[in-house]
Motif scaffolding. Structure first.
Motif, mmCIF file in Angstrom:
data_model
loop_
_atom_site.group_PDB
_atom_site.id
_atom_site.type_symbol
_atom_site.label_atom_id
_atom_site.label_comp_id
_atom_site.label_asym_id
_atom_site.label_seq_id
_atom_site.Cartn_x
_atom_site.Cartn_y
_atom_site.Cartn_z
ATOM 1 N N VAL A 166 28.548 52.999 8.934
ATOM 2 C CA VAL A 166 29.451 51.849 8.820
ATOM 3 C C VAL A 166 28.775 50.551 8.396
ATOM 4 C CG1 VAL A 166 31.082 52.800 10.490
ATOM 5 C CG2 VAL A 166 29.185 51.381 11.300
ATOM 6 N N LYS A 167 27.459 50.476 8.470
ATOM 7 C CA LYS A 167 26.810 49.170 8.295
ATOM 8 C C LYS A 167 27.025 48.577 6.901
ATOM 9 C CE LYS A 167 22.191 50.901 7.028
ATOM 10 N NZ LYS A 167 20.760 50.857 7.413
ATOM 11 N N ASP A 168 27.167 49.398 5.871
ATOM 12 C CA ASP A 168 27.326 48.864 4.512
ATOM 13 C C ASP A 168 28.708 48.265 4.278
ATOM 14 O OD1 ASP A 168 24.770 49.609 3.877
ATOM 15 O OD2 ASP A 168 25.334 51.514 2.963
ATOM 16 N N PHE A 169 29.665 48.512 5.210
ATOM 17 C CA PHE A 169 31.027 48.017 5.026
ATOM 18 C C PHE A 169 31.349 46.855 5.953
ATOM 19 C CE2 PHE A 169 31.224 52.789 4.574
ATOM 20 C CZ PHE A 169 31.113 52.789 3.198
ATOM 21 N N ALA A 170 30.416 46.529 6.835
ATOM 22 C CA ALA A 170 30.693 45.510 7.843
ATOM 23 C C ALA A 170 30.883 44.138 7.206
ATOM 24 C CB ALA A 170 29.557 45.465 8.858
ATOM 25 N N GLY A 171 31.972 43.479 7.569
ATOM 26 C CA GLY A 171 32.211 42.105 7.155
ATOM 27 C C GLY A 171 32.727 41.910 5.747
ATOM 28 N N ASP A 172 33.101 42.989 5.031
ATOM 29 C CA ASP A 172 33.570 42.799 3.654
ATOM 30 C C ASP A 172 35.065 42.499 3.583
ATOM 31 O OD1 ASP A 172 34.777 45.231 4.128
ATOM 32 O OD2 ASP A 172 33.620 46.369 2.645
ATOM 33 N N GLY A 173 35.764 42.495 4.742
ATOM 34 C CA GLY A 173 37.180 42.144 4.766
ATOM 35 C C GLY A 173 38.114 43.224 4.282
ATOM 36 N N LYS A 174 37.595 44.390 3.904
ATOM 37 C CA LYS A 174 38.439 45.473 3.414
ATOM 38 C C LYS A 174 38.889 46.371 4.557
ATOM 39 C CE LYS A 174 36.165 45.545 -1.110
ATOM 40 N NZ LYS A 174 35.401 46.363 -2.099
ATOM 41 N N ALA A 175 39.932 47.175 4.265
ATOM 42 C CA ALA A 175 40.487 48.075 5.273
ATOM 43 C C ALA A 175 39.903 49.471 5.097
ATOM 44 C CB ALA A 175 42.007 48.121 5.178
ATOM 45 N N TYR A 176 39.607 50.116 6.233
ATOM 46 C CA TYR A 176 38.993 51.447 6.203
ATOM 47 C C TYR A 176 39.668 52.374 7.212
ATOM 48 C CZ TYR A 176 35.190 49.326 3.557
ATOM 49 O OH TYR A 176 34.462 48.673 2.595
ATOM 50 N N ASN A 177 39.499 53.652 6.964
ATOM 51 C CA ASN A 177 39.751 54.667 7.982
ATOM 52 C C ASN A 177 38.389 55.046 8.557
ATOM 53 O OD1 ASN A 177 42.430 54.624 7.270
ATOM 54 N ND2 ASN A 177 42.352 56.509 6.050
ATOM 55 N N VAL A 178 38.250 54.952 9.859
ATOM 56 C CA VAL A 178 36.974 55.248 10.514
ATOM 57 C C VAL A 178 37.168 56.427 11.467
ATOM 58 C CG1 VAL A 178 35.144 54.394 12.028
ATOM 59 C CG2 VAL A 178 36.211 52.852 10.356
ATOM 60 N N ALA A 179 36.437 57.502 11.199
ATOM 61 C CA ALA A 179 36.462 58.674 12.077
ATOM 62 C C ALA A 179 35.226 58.663 12.961
ATOM 63 C CB ALA A 179 36.523 59.957 11.259
ATOM 64 N N GLY A 180 35.354 59.224 14.160
ATOM 65 C CA GLY A 180 34.220 59.293 15.061
ATOM 66 C C GLY A 180 34.561 60.078 16.304
ATOM 67 N N ALA A 236 33.487 56.845 7.239
ATOM 68 C CA ALA A 236 34.280 55.650 6.942
ATOM 69 C C ALA A 236 34.723 55.742 5.488
ATOM 70 C CB ALA A 236 33.474 54.385 7.187
ATOM 71 N N THR A 237 36.035 55.693 5.264
ATOM 72 C CA THR A 237 36.582 55.804 3.906
ATOM 73 C C THR A 237 37.596 54.693 3.681
ATOM 74 O OG1 THR A 237 38.286 57.337 4.708
ATOM 75 C CG2 THR A 237 36.277 58.310 3.809
ATOM 76 N N PRO A 238 37.744 54.231 2.420
ATOM 77 C CA PRO A 238 38.717 53.168 2.141
ATOM 78 C C PRO A 238 40.129 53.580 2.556
ATOM 79 C CG PRO A 238 37.238 53.463 0.284
ATOM 80 C CD PRO A 238 36.983 54.606 1.203
ATOM 81 N N TYR A 239 40.857 52.661 3.154
ATOM 82 C CA TYR A 239 42.243 52.908 3.549
ATOM 83 C C TYR A 239 43.128 52.893 2.310
ATOM 84 C CZ TYR A 239 46.894 51.858 5.389
ATOM 85 O OH TYR A 239 48.243 51.873 5.660
ATOM 86 N N ASP A 240 43.985 53.914 2.195
ATOM 87 C CA ASP A 240 44.882 54.032 1.033
ATOM 88 C C ASP A 240 46.318 53.923 1.521
ATOM 89 O OD1 ASP A 240 46.255 54.595 -1.243
ATOM 90 O OD2 ASP A 240 45.611 56.689 -1.405
ATOM 91 N N PRO A 241 46.939 52.764 1.384
ATOM 92 C CA PRO A 241 48.310 52.596 1.889
ATOM 93 C C PRO A 241 49.316 53.477 1.169
ATOM 94 C CG PRO A 241 47.658 50.713 0.552
ATOM 95 C CD PRO A 241 46.428 51.535 0.752
ATOM 96 N N ALA A 242 48.959 53.990 -0.015
ATOM 97 C CA ALA A 242 49.885 54.847 -0.759
ATOM 98 C C ALA A 242 49.743 56.307 -0.377
ATOM 99 C CB ALA A 242 49.645 54.691 -2.263
#
Length: 390
Positions: A312-326, A343-349
């Motif tokens: 997750v560290k490379d995505f922290a603080g970028d303001g984007k939405a993600y799906n996080v599994a754990g 961690a994968t980008p959230y796809d609202p569609a």
């Protein structure tokens, strides 16, 4: 004692006749006494967490060849310098059992062994030991070694027949105190996560952690049958551990290519201690860093992502939405923590949020009745209809 290392024990006060190693794991499991091999003198046996060396030597070396051995206690018995002294016999066997156990008694060369099972002192008039024997009830085995006119001290070992309590993953999820001697019944339980020898098993909507399992299971495997275990409530995490009776004899472990799917949950759900020990996924969350710690955030809810920071560290603080599994494998200061696995980008569609309503006609299940996050290869059930994905 690290794997491959030699352990040498030497006495200057008389010959060593017996050494007992008490370890942190059972038998041949990592850290267990079964990983010691090739003593340069004497003989070595093990049962459960205890390994026993017997012999008559001022020094000997043993090798941790199978894996690392972790001993919490080492008891060294030094024999008399009297040349006529007879070393005490060593009694080995599974001290707690549910059906039967085999008892072995070893003594020094040239000595005869006699034993009793009723608590009385053994003598040359007692039963002579000639070969390992089986017991089927609780008793105390007492033994003595005799060589000519000389006798050893009497040694005793208690053996206990235990009654097993049958449990399920669901019933273990209701416990708040530790329990021992359990018979865990599994019915198509799914291995949803593997971390070394620690497994996470899900059955229906409940899960548990099998800590430091002596039984190997691959991720995605499906498990049915019974296994003997102990239960620990580890700061709120439901976990089982192996004991001296744990084996895979009554388990059917079927490897599967059907990927274990996370349970789609909200951060609020997990903070409320739902889905303990299970693989979960938060959808449409942000990842933030606070110092060296990482969190998943949704509105005013946030949960720490503990361990495996590289996910997750490379995505922290970028303001984007993600799906996080754990995996929900830790509760610290009464707060849930998640070890992130993806961690994968959230796809609202996409099909995000399909699990939000259990009555949703688009809910996806596999043939075992487990909810899926997305369609999988093979047979799927969607809205009561069967769909085959090739």
């Amino acid at each position: 004692i690290y794997k491959g290392q030699l352990l040498t024990i030497t006495s200057t006060e008389g010959n060593i006749q017996k050494i007992e190693f008490t370890c942190t794991a059972n038998d041949n499991a990592q850290y267990g006494p079964g990983n010691f091999t090739n003593p340069t003198a004497g003989t070595y046996t093990f049962s459960g967490k205890v390994g026993t060396w017997t012999g008559d030597a001022s020094s000997f070396t043993i090798t941790a060849s199978g894996a690392q051995v972790r001993a919490t206690k080492i008891v060294v018995t030094i024999g008399s310098t009297d040349p006529n002294a007879v070393a005490a016999p060593v009694i080995t066997g599974q001290t707690e059992f549910d059906t039967t156990t085999e008892v072995t008694i070893n003594a020094g060369e040239g000595a005869s062994v006699y034993y009793t099972l009723d608590g009385t002192e053994p003598s040359a008039a007692s039963t002579a030991y000639t070969a390992p024997f089986t017991i089927d009830k609780s008793c105390t085995v007492s033994a003595i070694a005799i060589k000519g006119e000389n006798k050893s001290e009497v040694v005793k070992k208690e053996f206990k027949k235990v009654e097993l309590e049958e449990v399920t993953i669901a019933s273990l999820n209701t416990l708040t105190a530790d329990k021992t001697n359990l018979l865990l019944r599994l019915n198509n339980a799914k291995v949803v996560y593997v971390d070394g020898s620690t497994l996470h098993l899900r059955e229906g909507d409940k899960a548990l952690m099998f800590y430091n399992s002596p039984i190997k299971m691959a991720k995605n495997a499906v498990v049915s049958g019974t296994v003997k275990v102990d239960y620990d409530n580890y700061y709120g995490i439901h976990e089982v551990k192996g004991n001296a009776m744990t084996n895979a004899d009554n388990l059917t472990i079927t490897e599967s290519t059907e990927e274990a799917q996370p349970v789609v949950a909200t951060i609020a759900d997990v903070l409320a201690l739902k889905h303990i020990a299970d693989l979960v996924e938060f959808q449409n969350v942000q990842i933030v860093a606070e110092g060296t710690k990482y969190y998943a955030v949704s509105g005013t809810d946030k949960i720490q992502l503990y361990g495996n920071d590289k996910v997750v560290k490379d995505f922290a603080g970028d303001g984007k939405a993600y799906n996080v599994a754990g995996v929900f494998n830790n509760i610290y200061s009464k707060k849930a923590q998640i070890e992130p696995t993806a961690a994968t980008p959230y796809d609202p569609a996409g099909i995000n949020g399909i699990e939000a309503n259990v009555n949703n006609n688009n809910a996806i299940f596999n043939i075992a009745g487990q909810r899926l996050h997305k369609l999988q290869k093979g047979l799927n059930i969607v809205g009561g209809k069967k769909i085959i994905v090739k």
